[in-house]
Write a protein that holds these residues in place. Structure first.
Motif, PDB file in Angstrom:
ATOM      1  N   SER A 244      60.195   2.632  27.223  1.00  0.00           N
ATOM      2  CA  SER A 244      60.433   1.593  28.226  1.00  0.00           C
ATOM      3  C   SER A 244      59.275   0.595  28.205  1.00  0.00           C
ATOM      4  O   SER A 244      58.258   0.820  27.563  1.00  0.00           O
ATOM      5  N   GLY A 245      59.455  -0.517  28.914  1.00  0.00           N
ATOM      6  CA  GLY A 245      58.398  -1.525  28.987  1.00  0.00           C
ATOM      7  C   GLY A 245      58.363  -2.474  27.813  1.00  0.00           C
ATOM      8  O   GLY A 245      57.393  -3.211  27.623  1.00  0.00           O
ATOM      9  N   ILE A 246      59.429  -2.470  26.997  1.00  0.00           N
ATOM     10  CA  ILE A 246      59.485  -3.381  25.847  1.00  0.00           C
ATOM     11  C   ILE A 246      60.162  -4.663  26.322  1.00  0.00           C
ATOM     12  O   ILE A 246      61.389  -4.776  26.353  1.00  0.00           O
ATOM     13  N   GLY A 247      59.360  -5.646  26.702  1.00  0.00           N
ATOM     14  CA  GLY A 247      59.878  -6.851  27.337  1.00  0.00           C
ATOM     15  C   GLY A 247      60.117  -8.022  26.420  1.00  0.00           C
ATOM     16  O   GLY A 247      60.726  -9.015  26.838  1.00  0.00           O
ATOM     17  N   ASP A 248      59.627  -7.969  25.171  1.00  0.00           N
ATOM     18  CA  ASP A 248      59.823  -9.103  24.271  1.00  0.00           C
ATOM     19  C   ASP A 248      59.813  -8.628  22.825  1.00  0.00           C
ATOM     20  O   ASP A 248      59.620  -7.430  22.543  1.00  0.00           O
ATOM     21  N   LEU A 249      60.007  -9.570  21.912  1.00  0.00           N
ATOM     22  CA  LEU A 249      60.073  -9.227  20.498  1.00  0.00           C
ATOM     23  C   LEU A 249      58.748  -8.699  19.970  1.00  0.00           C
ATOM     24  O   LEU A 249      58.726  -7.830  19.091  1.00  0.00           O
ATOM     25  N   ASP A 250      57.633  -9.213  20.486  1.00  0.00           N
ATOM     26  CA  ASP A 250      56.322  -8.739  20.038  1.00  0.00           C
ATOM     27  C   ASP A 250      56.144  -7.260  20.379  1.00  0.00           C
ATOM     28  O   ASP A 250      55.635  -6.476  19.571  1.00  0.00           O
ATOM     29  N   GLU A 271      68.817   2.961  18.203  1.00  0.00           N
ATOM     30  CA  GLU A 271      70.144   3.419  18.597  1.00  0.00           C
ATOM     31  C   GLU A 271      70.713   2.651  19.779  1.00  0.00           C
ATOM     32  O   GLU A 271      71.910   2.393  19.845  1.00  0.00           O
ATOM     33  N   GLN A 272      69.861   2.275  20.749  1.00  0.00           N
ATOM     34  CA  GLN A 272      70.386   1.693  21.980  1.00  0.00           C
ATOM     35  C   GLN A 272      69.321   0.836  22.649  1.00  0.00           C
ATOM     36  O   GLN A 272      68.128   1.136  22.581  1.00  0.00           O
ATOM     37  N   VAL A 273      69.756  -0.239  23.309  1.00  0.00           N
ATOM     38  CA  VAL A 273      68.880  -1.093  24.113  1.00  0.00           C
ATOM     39  C   VAL A 273      69.492  -1.202  25.498  1.00  0.00           C
ATOM     40  O   VAL A 273      70.665  -1.569  25.648  1.00  0.00           O
ATOM     41  N   ALA A 274      68.700  -0.862  26.524  1.00  0.00           N
ATOM     42  CA  ALA A 274      69.149  -0.974  27.908  1.00  0.00           C
ATOM     43  C   ALA A 274      68.021  -1.580  28.734  1.00  0.00           C
ATOM     44  O   ALA A 274      67.052  -0.895  29.072  1.00  0.00           O
ATOM     45  N   MET A 278      64.265   0.986  24.976  1.00  0.00           N
ATOM     46  CA  MET A 278      64.898   1.128  23.674  1.00  0.00           C
ATOM     47  C   MET A 278      64.891   2.585  23.260  1.00  0.00           C
ATOM     48  O   MET A 278      63.913   3.298  23.487  1.00  0.00           O
ATOM     49  N   ARG A 279      65.988   2.997  22.656  1.00  0.00           N
ATOM     50  CA  ARG A 279      66.108   4.369  22.180  1.00  0.00           C
ATOM     51  C   ARG A 279      66.097   4.365  20.659  1.00  0.00           C
ATOM     52  O   ARG A 279      66.904   3.685  20.019  1.00  0.00           O
ATOM     53  N   PHE A 280      65.143   5.113  20.102  1.00  0.00           N
ATOM     54  CA  PHE A 280      65.008   5.220  18.659  1.00  0.00           C
ATOM     55  C   PHE A 280      65.362   6.646  18.221  1.00  0.00           C
ATOM     56  O   PHE A 280      65.080   7.608  18.935  1.00  0.00           O
ATOM     57  N   LYS A 281      65.943   6.751  17.043  1.00  0.00           N
ATOM     58  CA  LYS A 281      66.162   8.056  16.432  1.00  0.00           C
ATOM     59  C   LYS A 281      65.233   8.168  15.234  1.00  0.00           C
ATOM     60  O   LYS A 281      65.288   7.350  14.318  1.00  0.00           O
TER      61      LYS A 281
END
Length: 321
Positions: A244-250, A271-274, A278-281
């Protein structure tokens, strides 16, 4: 004039402690030369130097001191693993081995692989000389004990830090707090007297002790952390990591590059962005617990699991800019 110099020195020490008063960000050290080493050539026996060099590298990469014994005759043909080499004017072999070939050799022998991300260790070494005088080894003074520890640490692939000024009132109870002040992940506390040293390594995983020579402290720390961070090279598992806390492309690029750059991680898929989560596998060596400990060495991703065991193969973090 002497009083002025004393005042300046006192003010300098105060400034140093003030700078350290706010804890430095804790971060793992990425060792870029795990598969490289220098080996003196004895009696002009160059082939023997290649063997010894490879032994040093397999110990460093596996984290196990007995790795050469477990590999046996495989080490007798070291040149098949060499990527580049040269000899200095002082007849020292400088050699870099191929990481893929070395990893496969370890994997085939059932040995683990300890990645490039290593915990930084603050060394707190107190020496009592024959007269009874006690002093601490600091980073700003040349010292034979420090040189020895640094050499052994290079062989084991363990990054060391030293206190800028002599510590005060340090013991096992507050050694880890002192390490964090210097941005280190753990503390190696040593008491040297009469030719022997009592060593204690302290980290968030707990503490362990050993007694022996000056080099035994580095071996204790390396053995301890290899058991925690090394993973089987032959086993791949999947771990879901939510950040969580991923607010921008950087922030996204920084998180993705960090995860992809970890030695344990073999592949990353989004896998998913909400919202800002972001959810990574991840395909990883080892399991979720090993991955979480490795991520905890760095301060850029903060665990949201609050010390609980991972839920299945799922981990939760918050991005720290």
């Amino acid at each position: 004039m002497s009083r002025t110099k004393a005042l300046i020195r006192w003010l300098s020490l105060c400034m140093a402690w003030a700078l350290l008063a706010s804890a430095m960000p804790v971060g793992a050290v990425t060792i870029g030369n795990l598969y490289e080493t220098d080996q003196p050539v004895l009696n002009n026996a160059r082939e023997a130097a290649f063997v010894e060099a490879l032994k040093t590298v397999v110990v460093r990469v596996s984290g196990q001191r007995d790795a050469p014994a477990k590999l046996g005759s495989v080490l007798n043909d070291p040149r098949k693993y060499v990527q580049r080499f040269g000899f200095t004017e002082n007849n020292v072999l400088q050699v870099g081995f191929d990481s893929v070939s070395v990893d496969k050799m370890l994997q085939d022998a059932g040995l683990p692989i300890w990645g490039r991300e290593r915990p930084a260790i603050l060394v707190l070494l107190n020496v009592i000389d024959p007269s009874g005088y006690s002093y601490w080894i600091s980073g700003d003074q040349p010292n034979t004990q420090k040189d020895l520890l640094e050499k052994v640490a290079r062989d084991r692939g363990l990054p060391l830090k030293w206190p800028a000024v002599a510590p005060q009132g340090i013991d096992e109870a507050n050694a880890l707090q002192e390490a964090e002040r210097y941005g280190a992940n753990a503390a190696l506390l040593g008491r040297s007297q009469g030719g022997g040293v009592r060593w204690t390594v302290v980290s968030s995983e707990g503490s362990s002790q050993a007694s022996g020579g000056m080099d035994e402290g580095v071996h204790l720390a390396a053995d301890t952390f290899a058991r925690v961070f090394a993973a089987s090279g032959s086993s791949l598992g999947n771990v879901v990591v939510e950040v969580s806390g991923i607010g921008d492309l950087d922030a996204y690029a920084s998180t993705l590059n960090y995860l992809e750059g970890m030695t344990l991680v073999r592949a990353v898929a989004l896998e998913q962005v909400a919202g800002d989560t972001m959810r990574f596998k991840l395909a990883v060596r080892g399991d979720a617990a090993t991955l979480r400990r490795a991520i905890a060495l760095d301060s850029r991703l903060v665990s949201q699991d609050e010390g609980a065991a991972p839920t299945g193969e799922r981990l939760s973090f918050r991005y720290r800019p």
